[in-house]
Write a protein that holds these residues in place. Structure first.
Motif, short mmCIF file in Angstrom:
data_model
loop_
_atom_site.label_atom_id
_atom_site.label_comp_id
_atom_site.label_asym_id
_atom_site.label_seq_id
_atom_site.Cartn_x
_atom_site.Cartn_y
_atom_site.Cartn_z
N ASP A 181 0.83 -1.21 0.00
CA ASP A 181 0.00 0.00 0.00
C ASP A 181 0.86 1.26 0.00
OD1 ASP A 181 -2.30 -1.51 0.00
OD2 ASP A 181 -2.69 -1.26 2.15
N PRO A 187 9.07 3.43 -4.90
CA PRO A 187 8.48 3.35 -6.23
C PRO A 187 9.37 4.07 -7.24
CG PRO A 187 7.37 5.03 -4.95
CD PRO A 187 8.39 4.40 -4.05
N ALA A 217 2.48 1.75 -3.33
CA ALA A 217 1.47 2.15 -4.31
C ALA A 217 1.10 3.62 -4.16
CB ALA A 217 0.22 1.29 -4.16
N TYR A 218 1.15 4.15 -2.93
CA TYR A 218 0.85 5.57 -2.69
C TYR A 218 2.07 6.47 -2.89
CZ TYR A 218 -3.59 4.04 -0.74
OH TYR A 218 -4.83 3.49 -0.57
#
Length: 94
Positions: free
Chosen positions: A36, A54, A39-40
């Motif tokens: 999570d 990321p 992904a954020y």
């Protein structure tokens, strides 16, 4: 031979003494939280282990060699991992 999530759960159970169900819940919660956060767009730094972050890739033109054609490879974000120096040293000294 590689290890999988089940092996991690069993090792966590063995090292902590918790029951298998609790160990599995802990592993699931940790992995879901990491996914999570990545992904954020968050960077996760775990001292002595490494950094997960990321990485954004731009849209680019790729080649299909078999057909001798060009294709557009869309922009995307992929998770990356950079091990800490401690982790690298441990891997090299086994």
């Amino acid at each position: 031979m590689g290890k999988n999530k089940k092996d991690l759960v069993i090792e966590l159970k063995r090292n902590t003494g918790v029951d298998i169900h609790s160990a599995e819940q802990c592993v699931d919660a940790m992995l879901n939280t990491i996914m999570d956060w990545i992904a954020y767009g968050e960077k996760i730094e775990i001292r002595g282990f490494g950094t997960l972050y990321p990485k954004a890739y731009k849209e680019r033109i790729g080649r299909v060699v078999k057909r001798n054609t060009s294709v557009v490879v869309p922009a995307c974000v992929k998770p990356k991992f950079k091990p800490s120096p401690t982790f690298v040293e441990k891997c090299n000294n086994k």
